[in-house]
Design a protein around this motif. Structure first.
Motif: not given
Length: 68
Positions: A19-22, A29-30, A42-49
């Motif tokens: 799902t993440v890759y899709k 998704f970042p 992945w940059v953690e702050s981008e996931i948090d945003d």
């Protein structure tokens, strides 16, 4: 800055790897970056945003299921 492996990402966002890759492919998704041959992170702050953006879209800014 902290770089997350795919296993860390799926645990953090409660989605499966496929799902993440899709979602990355769909642009919803970042995107990961390459840290070594055959290795992305992945940059953690981008996931948090991204998570914060989803949470801010809740109807009326209220938590789901609270009925307020």
């Amino acid at each position: 800055m902290k770089a997350l492996k795919i296993k860390d990402v799926v645990e953090k966002v409660s989605l499966g790897q496929s799902t993440v890759y899709k979602m990355v492919a769909a642009g919803t998704f970042p995107k990961p970056f390459q840290i070594a041959p055959n290795r992305v992170a992945w940059v953690e702050s981008e996931i948090d945003d991204w998570l914060s953006e989803l949470a801010s879209r809740r109807t009326g800014g209220q938590e789901a299921g609270r009925g307020e």
